[in-house]
Design a protein around this motif. Structure first.
Motif, PDB file in Angstrom:
ATOM      1  N   PHE A 137     -12.925  10.833   1.072  1.00 47.23           N
ATOM      2  CA  PHE A 137     -11.993  11.951   0.772  1.00 47.23           C
ATOM      3  C   PHE A 137     -12.206  13.194   1.460  1.00 47.23           C
ATOM      4  O   PHE A 137     -11.489  14.162   1.632  1.00 47.23           O
ATOM      5  N   LEU A 141      -9.831  11.071   4.999  1.00 49.38           N
ATOM      6  CA  LEU A 141      -8.426  11.302   4.627  1.00 49.38           C
ATOM      7  C   LEU A 141      -7.928  12.636   4.939  1.00 49.38           C
ATOM      8  O   LEU A 141      -6.603  12.821   5.185  1.00 49.38           O
ATOM      9  N   ILE A 145      -3.963  13.236   6.131  1.00 50.31           N
ATOM     10  CA  ILE A 145      -2.985  13.901   5.288  1.00 50.31           C
ATOM     11  C   ILE A 145      -2.333  15.090   6.054  1.00 50.31           C
ATOM     12  O   ILE A 145      -1.100  15.436   6.291  1.00 50.31           O
ATOM     13  N   ALA A 215       0.532   4.241  -4.681  1.00 48.86           N
ATOM     14  CA  ALA A 215       0.439   5.207  -3.415  1.00 48.86           C
ATOM     15  C   ALA A 215       0.840   4.354  -2.295  1.00 48.86           C
ATOM     16  O   ALA A 215       0.141   3.431  -1.781  1.00 48.86           O
ATOM     17  N   ASP A 217       2.168   3.593   1.814  1.00 54.55           N
ATOM     18  CA  ASP A 217       1.521   3.963   3.000  1.00 54.55           C
ATOM     19  C   ASP A 217       2.215   3.143   4.021  1.00 54.55           C
ATOM     20  O   ASP A 217       1.647   2.186   4.672  1.00 54.55           O
ATOM     21  N   ASP A 246       1.695  10.298  -1.920  1.00 50.72           N
ATOM     22  CA  ASP A 246       0.437   9.992  -1.821  1.00 50.72           C
ATOM     23  C   ASP A 246      -0.269  11.141  -2.667  1.00 50.72           C
ATOM     24  O   ASP A 246      -1.395  10.930  -3.228  1.00 50.72           O
ATOM     25  N   ILE A 250      -2.611  10.696  -6.142  1.00 51.48           N
ATOM     26  CA  ILE A 250      -4.043  11.140  -6.277  1.00 51.48           C
ATOM     27  C   ILE A 250      -4.081  12.010  -7.530  1.00 51.48           C
ATOM     28  O   ILE A 250      -5.158  11.664  -8.384  1.00 51.48           O
ATOM     29  N   ILE A 337      -6.496  17.068  -1.069  1.00 50.80           N
ATOM     30  CA  ILE A 337      -5.300  16.381  -0.224  1.00 50.80           C
ATOM     31  C   ILE A 337      -4.146  16.937  -0.366  1.00 50.80           C
ATOM     32  O   ILE A 337      -3.466  16.994   0.646  1.00 50.80           O
ATOM     33  N   GLU A 375      -7.288   6.901  10.788  1.00 44.03           N
ATOM     34  CA  GLU A 375      -6.554   6.074  10.184  1.00 44.03           C
ATOM     35  C   GLU A 375      -7.204   4.351  10.554  1.00 44.03           C
ATOM     36  O   GLU A 375      -7.216   3.585   9.747  1.00 44.03           O
ATOM     37  N   ILE A 446      -4.625   5.416   1.308  1.00 43.01           N
ATOM     38  CA  ILE A 446      -5.012   5.998  -0.260  1.00 43.01           C
ATOM     39  C   ILE A 446      -5.195   5.361  -1.315  1.00 43.01           C
ATOM     40  O   ILE A 446      -6.167   5.341  -2.005  1.00 43.01           O
ATOM     41  N   LEU A 450      -8.678   5.555  -3.190  1.00 41.03           N
ATOM     42  CA  LEU A 450      -8.773   5.694  -4.586  1.00 41.03           C
ATOM     43  C   LEU A 450      -9.605   4.715  -5.468  1.00 41.03           C
ATOM     44  O   LEU A 450     -10.157   4.873  -6.289  1.00 41.03           O
TER      45      LEU A 450
END
Length: 643
Positions: A137, A141, A145, A215, A217, A246, A250, A337, A375, A446, A450
């Protein structure tokens, strides 16, 4: 109180050994990323599309995790001794222990439930490759983002803003409720079958799982879309939904986690519900405001200073202020985020226009590189975690229910909402687009982040394992089938986004073709309101573009208008405004050329077509609808005119 002491850390030799293991851990992931990059090169060279780079990263991680799991010997049992501290009634942040007249300091790491003690029995290297969830996080991420916001195709995004917001907010909520409800039914069935204890799962746990697994992706699908130049409307709808989805997922996950009924956890509590809804609204709005504020500050600094004379400093302040948006939101109890997403959008829309040419290229390449590495690192780690994480709970019925629930939840999101949206849209979303959006609901970084953030209880461990299974399946199966699905659904490819924008600015009347202003051609009232306000006030204040504020603000605001108006805006008072858009992942300038628009239309629409076909095309264009074209064939990509 139970105290677990890792006694190896009490000697200099153990500290050196720990450092060596840390180096091995980083070397493992470095090696995986090297393999991934070489594989990407091979796939691009051979034009392989059945497996995306993220799928390859997961495969290599899977192999490495298998090797680590079954080749590394377990650690010494002395390192896993549990000591009882009867006199302590709380868990301190750090401990000072006197052991044989030597004082040692121990810091708090996390609580270990009794049913998780098996994780302490594995190898030390296995524990080290299991990263702290906060790394995802706080480190991995944010660049992903931010780049999603920074690389957003703004014109297409704002033209479909209402539709994207509907999918992202209402659609995610529908998906969460549908998945949570179905999973609760499966949980009740598992309790009846004796596979779960009645006190293990509550309805809020199922809703929590519904929120995190909602979420989406679709990075694999979008990469193929970009490579094949798929219809820009479909690309924008899918990309815009995934970006905002996303952020919503969150915040929704956090709001559900703080929902705590006072009496019976299985019963609905109105007070707790509205408290969670209020927290959702406050956190999302506050994060949005904070991220946008940092983008505005960066734009003002880049406009009113001469940092452009020093591109290195310019790039540095851009990067640090963007990162500060994330950290400030987290420090304020908001969601970083969401803040960094809207900071990226604001930076691309305003700050980018003020940067020097060298800084423009540096920032684009910097965040593109960070996004790529972060990623692929996350997807590598997913593969490794399938074997190195030692508290997996594989439950076939729960996994089957989760797969069924995500398909039902996605269908409840896409089809009903699209039906309602098409009642008001001039350019309706066709069925083949809806089927492709349904197919493209992949899960990825994501959802994984989480799920791994809290794995202390049995329900959360079961959710984490199930999430991994869903990510593997959707990335490999759905991502690999994207090209074939485009062919089956006859979705047009090889579409030039600039040509599409030019064609959509035309209007057909009885006297022939007339060119209309692009702003007037937009069907979204929300876009028109935003465009006018942005063009008259925000762009002139924050950038060197747009009309001078002395011509748009009231006369009594003259001193402020002269202060905020850029000299460049005064010099270019009579020139056409440039609309900065992001096209094909390249930051570029799109100038509206009316003559070229009409010429483009006549050449592309009238060439090699019979008279009745040309008339039908004109009728379709005047209605603002675009018919689907044939997609891929087995040997090449084609794009034929609409019929």
């Amino acid at each position: 109180m139970v105290l677990h002491l890792e006694t190896k850390s009490t000697s200099g030799h153990s500290a050196a050994e720990s450092h060596r293991q840390d180096s091995v851990q980083l070397l493992i992931f470095n090696f995986l990323l090297i393999l991934t990059i070489l594989t990407i090169f091979l796939f691009k060279h051979r034009r392989v599309r059945f497996l995306h780079e993220t799928g390859g990263s997961m495969f290599y991680g899977l192999i490495m995790g298998l090797i680590l799991r079954y080749t590394i010997p377990p650690s010494d049992t002395e390192n896993s001794i549990v000591h009882n501290c009867e006199d302590m009634t709380s868990s301190p942040g750090f401990l000072l222990l006197n052991i044989t007249d030597q004082v040692y300091e121990y810091t708090y790491k996390r609580e270990v439930a009794k049913h998780n003690m098996n994780s302490r029995q594995g190898s030390e290297i296995l524990r080290k490759v299991t990263f702290d969830s906060e790394i995802f996080f706080n480190v991995l991420l944010p660049p992903i983002i931010f780049y999603a916001g920074y690389s957003l195709k703004k014109r297409q995004f704002f033209r479909n803003l209402g539709t994207i917001l509907t999918y992202a907010f209402i659609g995610t909520a529908i998906s969460c409720i549908a998945i949570g409800g179905l999973m609760y039914g499966f949980v009740l069935g598992m309790i009846e079958l004796g596979q779960l204890d009645k006190m293990d799962f509550y309805f809020t746990d199922c809703l929590f799982f519904g929120a995190l697994i909602s979420a989406t992706d679709p990075v694999t699908v979008l990469a193929i879309f970009h490579e094949l130049d798929v219809d820009p409307q479909l690309y924008t709808l899918l990309f815009g939904e995934s970006v905002l989805n996303d952020a919503v997922a969150i915040v929704l996950t956090y709001s559900i986690s703080i929902y705590s009924p006072k009496d019976n956890p299985h019963m609905f509590d109105a007070t707790a519900f509205f408290t969670s809804v209020g927290n959702f609204a406050w956190i999302f709005a506050g994060s949005f405001a904070m991220g946008s504020a940092f983008g505005v500050v960066t734009a003002l600094i880049s406009k009113f200073t001469k940092l452009c004379e020093f591109p290195m400093l310019e790039t540095g302040i851009f990067f640090l202020l963007s990162w500060s948006a994330f950290l400030s939101a987290e420090a304020s109890g908001l969601t970083g985020i969401v803040a960094v997403l809207f900071c990226g959008i604001t930076q691309a829309h305003y700050t980018y226009n003020n940067l020097s040419d060298e800084a423009k290229m540096r920032t684009k390449q910097l965040f593109e590189f960070m996004n790529f590495m972060a990623e692929n690192f996350i997807f590598c780690y997913m593969g490794v975690a399938l074997f190195t994480y030692q508290n997996h709970i594989f439950n076939a019925l729960f996994i089957f229910g989760a797969f069924l629930a995500i398909f039902v939840g996605r269908a409840c999101n896409i089809y009903p909402l699209t039906f309602l949206l098409n009642l008001r849209r001039k350019k309706r979303i066709p069925w083949n687009f809806q089927h492709m959006m349904m197919f493209s609901g992949l899960r990825g970084a994501i959802a994984f982040a989480l799920a791994i953030r809290d794995t202390n209880s049995k329900p959360k461990q079961m959710m984490f394992t199930t999430t991994l299974m869903i990510v593997f399946f959707t990335v490999w199966v759905f991502g690999g089938g994207t090209t074939q699905m485009l062919t089956w659904l006859h979705i047009r490819v090889d579409v030039n986004p600039d040509d599409e924008l030019n064609l959509e600015t035309l209007r057909v009347s009885g006297d022939g073709i007339q060119v209309m202003n692009p702003t007037e051609a937009e069907s979204a009232w929300m876009f028109r309101i935003w465009y006018n306000f942005d063009h008259k006030y925000l762009k002139p204040v924050l950038t060197h573009a747009g009309p001078p504020l002395t011509t748009t603000l009231p006369t009594w605001c003259g001193p402020i208008a002269r202060l905020l108006t850029s000299p460049k805006a005064q010099d270019h008072r009579n020139e056409d405004d440039a609309d900065y858009i992001i096209n094909n992942d390249e930051l570029s300038i799109y100038f509206e050329d009316k003559a070229a628009s009409a010429s483009c239309y006549e050449e592309t629409q009238g060439k090699d077509l019979p008279a009745d076909q040309q008339l039908a095309d004109k009728d379709n264009l005047s209605e603002g609808e675009s018919q689907p074209r044939l997609g891929l064939t087995s040997s090449q990509t084609t794009s034929v005119p609409p019929s």
